[in-house]
Motif scaffolding. Sequence first.
Motif, PDB file in Angstrom:
ATOM      1  N   PRO A 127       0.819  -1.214   0.000  1.00 42.46           N
ATOM      2  CA  PRO A 127       0.000   0.000   0.000  1.00 42.46           C
ATOM      3  C   PRO A 127       0.853   1.265   0.000  1.00 42.46           C
ATOM      4  N   PHE A 128       0.285   2.328  -0.526  1.00 42.31           N
ATOM      5  CA  PHE A 128       1.000   3.592  -0.676  1.00 42.31           C
ATOM      6  C   PHE A 128       1.594   4.068   0.645  1.00 42.31           C
ATOM      7  N   GLU A 129       0.838   3.926   1.734  1.00 43.88           N
ATOM      8  CA  GLU A 129       1.312   4.443   3.020  1.00 43.88           C
ATOM      9  C   GLU A 129       2.512   3.665   3.553  1.00 43.88           C
ATOM     10  N   SER A 130       2.813   2.483   2.973  1.00 42.55           N
ATOM     11  CA  SER A 130       3.958   1.688   3.420  1.00 42.55           C
ATOM     12  C   SER A 130       5.218   1.980   2.614  1.00 42.55           C
ATOM     13  N   LEU A 131       5.122   2.893   1.668  1.00 47.28           N
ATOM     14  CA  LEU A 131       6.286   3.260   0.873  1.00 47.28           C
ATOM     15  C   LEU A 131       7.129   4.300   1.614  1.00 47.28           C
ATOM     16  N   SER A 132       8.388   4.377   1.268  1.00 45.94           N
ATOM     17  CA  SER A 132       9.260   5.423   1.790  1.00 45.94           C
ATOM     18  C   SER A 132       8.911   6.739   1.116  1.00 45.94           C
ATOM     19  N   PRO A 133       9.380   7.876   1.626  1.00 52.27           N
ATOM     20  CA  PRO A 133       9.117   9.148   0.947  1.00 52.27           C
ATOM     21  C   PRO A 133       9.530   9.124  -0.526  1.00 52.27           C
ATOM     22  N   GLU A 134      10.694   8.527  -0.803  1.00 53.80           N
ATOM     23  CA  GLU A 134      11.146   8.431  -2.193  1.00 53.80           C
ATOM     24  C   GLU A 134      10.192   7.567  -3.010  1.00 53.80           C
ATOM     25  N   GLY A 135       9.728   6.472  -2.404  1.00 51.96           N
ATOM     26  CA  GLY A 135       8.794   5.588  -3.093  1.00 51.96           C
ATOM     27  C   GLY A 135       7.453   6.250  -3.355  1.00 51.96           C
ATOM     28  N   LYS A 136       6.985   7.055  -2.423  1.00 53.74           N
ATOM     29  CA  LYS A 136       5.709   7.749  -2.609  1.00 53.74           C
ATOM     30  C   LYS A 136       5.786   8.745  -3.756  1.00 53.74           C
ATOM     31  N   ARG A 137       6.870   9.498  -3.788  1.00 50.94           N
ATOM     32  CA  ARG A 137       7.017  10.484  -4.866  1.00 50.94           C
ATOM     33  C   ARG A 137       7.092   9.789  -6.232  1.00 50.94           C
ATOM     34  N   TRP A 138       7.820   8.675  -6.274  1.00 51.38           N
ATOM     35  CA  TRP A 138       7.914   7.913  -7.516  1.00 51.38           C
ATOM     36  C   TRP A 138       6.554   7.361  -7.936  1.00 51.38           C
ATOM     37  N   ALA A 139       5.806   6.778  -6.983  1.00 53.73           N
ATOM     38  CA  ALA A 139       4.526   6.145  -7.300  1.00 53.73           C
ATOM     39  C   ALA A 139       3.519   7.162  -7.844  1.00 53.73           C
ATOM     40  N   LEU A 140       3.453   8.343  -7.246  1.00 48.61           N
ATOM     41  CA  LEU A 140       2.519   9.363  -7.720  1.00 48.61           C
ATOM     42  C   LEU A 140       2.888   9.837  -9.123  1.00 48.61           C
ATOM     43  N   ALA A 141       4.186   9.967  -9.374  1.00 47.05           N
ATOM     44  CA  ALA A 141       4.607  10.389 -10.711  1.00 47.05           C
ATOM     45  C   ALA A 141       4.311   9.302 -11.735  1.00 47.05           C
ATOM     46  N   ALA A 142       4.428   8.039 -11.329  1.00 53.59           N
ATOM     47  CA  ALA A 142       4.153   6.932 -12.241  1.00 53.59           C
ATOM     48  C   ALA A 142       2.671   6.819 -12.557  1.00 53.59           C
ATOM     49  N   LEU A 143       1.846   6.996 -11.560  1.00 54.10           N
ATOM     50  CA  LEU A 143       0.405   6.839 -11.752  1.00 54.10           C
ATOM     51  C   LEU A 143      -0.216   8.061 -12.418  1.00 54.10           C
ATOM     52  N   PHE A 144       0.310   9.237 -12.108  1.00 52.16           N
ATOM     53  CA  PHE A 144      -0.266  10.488 -12.631  1.00 52.16           C
ATOM     54  C   PHE A 144       0.815  11.285 -13.376  1.00 52.16           C
ATOM     55  N   PRO A 145       1.245  10.817 -14.551  1.00 48.46           N
ATOM     56  CA  PRO A 145       2.358  11.467 -15.249  1.00 48.46           C
ATOM     57  C   PRO A 145       2.036  12.875 -15.744  1.00 48.46           C
ATOM     58  N   GLU A 146       0.757  13.254 -15.799  1.00 48.49           N
ATOM     59  CA  GLU A 146       0.399  14.585 -16.279  1.00 48.49           C
ATOM     60  C   GLU A 146       0.400  15.630 -15.173  1.00 48.49           C
ATOM     61  N   ASP A 147       0.590  15.188 -13.923  1.00 45.75           N
ATOM     62  CA  ASP A 147       0.608  16.143 -12.810  1.00 45.75           C
ATOM     63  C   ASP A 147       1.817  17.068 -12.921  1.00 45.75           C
ATOM     64  N   GLN A 148       1.626  18.303 -12.488  1.00 42.82           N
ATOM     65  CA  GLN A 148       2.709  19.291 -12.494  1.00 42.82           C
ATOM     66  C   GLN A 148       3.138  19.564 -11.049  1.00 42.82           C
ATOM     67  N   TRP A 149       4.406  19.288 -10.765  1.00 41.35           N
ATOM     68  CA  TRP A 149       4.951  19.526  -9.426  1.00 41.35           C
ATOM     69  C   TRP A 149       5.695  20.854  -9.452  1.00 41.35           C
TER      70      TRP A 149
END
Length: 554
Positions: free
Chosen positions: A69-91
């Motif tokens: 689950p997302f909440e079990s990822l490290s900070p680096e893993g969370k940032r990667w997962a969101l970018a992978a799932l939502f590639p059109e998001d602008q940070w």
Amino acid sequence: MGGLKLLCLPALLAFPAAQEPAPALAHARTPDDRPILLRLQFRKGLSVEGKALPRAFLGKGVDASGWVPFESLSPEGKRWALAALFPEDQWRQDEVRHRIRHPDLESVWTMAALFTGHGQNYDKVMAANPDLPEKLQEGDVWRIPRSLLSVDLGGTGKGPDRTQPEDDLDDEARVAAYRALLSFGEDAEGRYAAYRMRKGEALYSSVVIRYTDRVDPKGVNELADRIAKRTGITDVRGIQPGQLIKIPVAFLADPFQAEGSSQLAGEREVRAEVRRTIRVEAGPKLKGVRIILDAGHGGVDIGARANGLWESDFVYDIAMRVRRLLEQETDAQVSSTIRYPSLGFQSRDEIRTPTRAAEILTTPPFPVDGESPSAVSVHLRWVLANDLFAAFRRAKGDTQKTLFLSFHADSLHPSARGSMVYVPSAALVPNTFSLGGAKTGRVAEARRSAHVAFTSREKLQGEARSRQFSEALMKALHKERIPVHANRPIRNVIYRNGGKWVPAVLRYSSSATKALIEVANLTNEDDAASLRDPEFRERYAAAVVNAIRAYYRK
């Protein structure tokens, strides 16, 4: 975000009516170029295929087998997962601009959980996007200000602001503090109570749920809209601190009615009775205490449903854990009103599907036939309990040492989190009541205990003692760090579908002390996650037992 090779996200599959939408899968590659899947599920959020995840993407001690689950990822893993799932998001430096890709799977709550770290920040996310509808539409772009981002995503890490100065007060002092925040006025539309919004408050929670006793989603939303119109507010998401809110007096709960009203007089009479009622001593072993445990719904009636959970099996499990602890650790006499034949009185860690058979333990046992007013089993619960209490009295038991507890889990407005307790309003308990022959199921207990009669004194004492127990329960839950409903966790009436009532198991109970415990709000995703956890259910049962022990000590 760094080294991703994204493949297309497939479109959602069609799904039959009344079923959850199919999950969306994203194919991606990790920084070391290993193929990996991400999954977005309805209400359950984001998870990642664990076997291909780099160790640096996992939180400490997380098992990488299966879906992580997302909440079990490290900070680096969370940032990667969101970018992978939502590639059109602008940070951006000051905010994230999130584009809705899966409106059937995403929600404002899910968005808040993923980006801010807590679903209950959804009202702040909505406030930051006043021009967007709460029902998500594909292509909409939502702003998540950096101030709301979780610390794992580079934000400030501030959690949802749900605290108020009144939170540490007992029930009577809390109600008095809330009442002091009101003033009364009158305009062309009639009498109203005026309340000025404080920082971090929302109309539905800090006004409607707190001051009117409405908690069901439909009732809360309808009354919030009505109060907004009465006040002249066109956008409930744009309410600023200091805004004056006009609450029509007709919708106020009894503790907040105007001076001189019969409702307020009744409330004060009960409070005075609570203060002068001396608790009954039984000691930590609860010697001489007679306890009846009731688990709501069951069998053909699974109760409230939300977030992949259903009420019946989970509250039955808690009731069985309470029963086990009482039998192992105390001398109290304990019985249950209901049994699941396939389980007996056993608890279990894993609850996968609803148990479809349940029976009220009358003579003979009666299959549960629902919780509607026309159902027989809804009345046989109190008939059986009263019959057991009558036998206890005939055996020279102390009638003041009788306790009835009914366990439930509600489906309320999603802003409501934590436990609530209902006690019987003295004003709504009848002087007499007899169960008609068609409602008795022809069980032996009904021939003896289908009639009740209460004096005014007994009704007042019933509410007072039940409030005392409820206070003990709130303290025990706090000690176990189990969430309790904000604003007013102890209530004596239920408002729903335009009516005001007390559940039958409380209204007709002959027990000296009785309470209906709403363990959790299934519509609130945090509550649902807690109830799914067997460790939480065990802690909850222990808190209930500790509350009983505390209640029977002077």
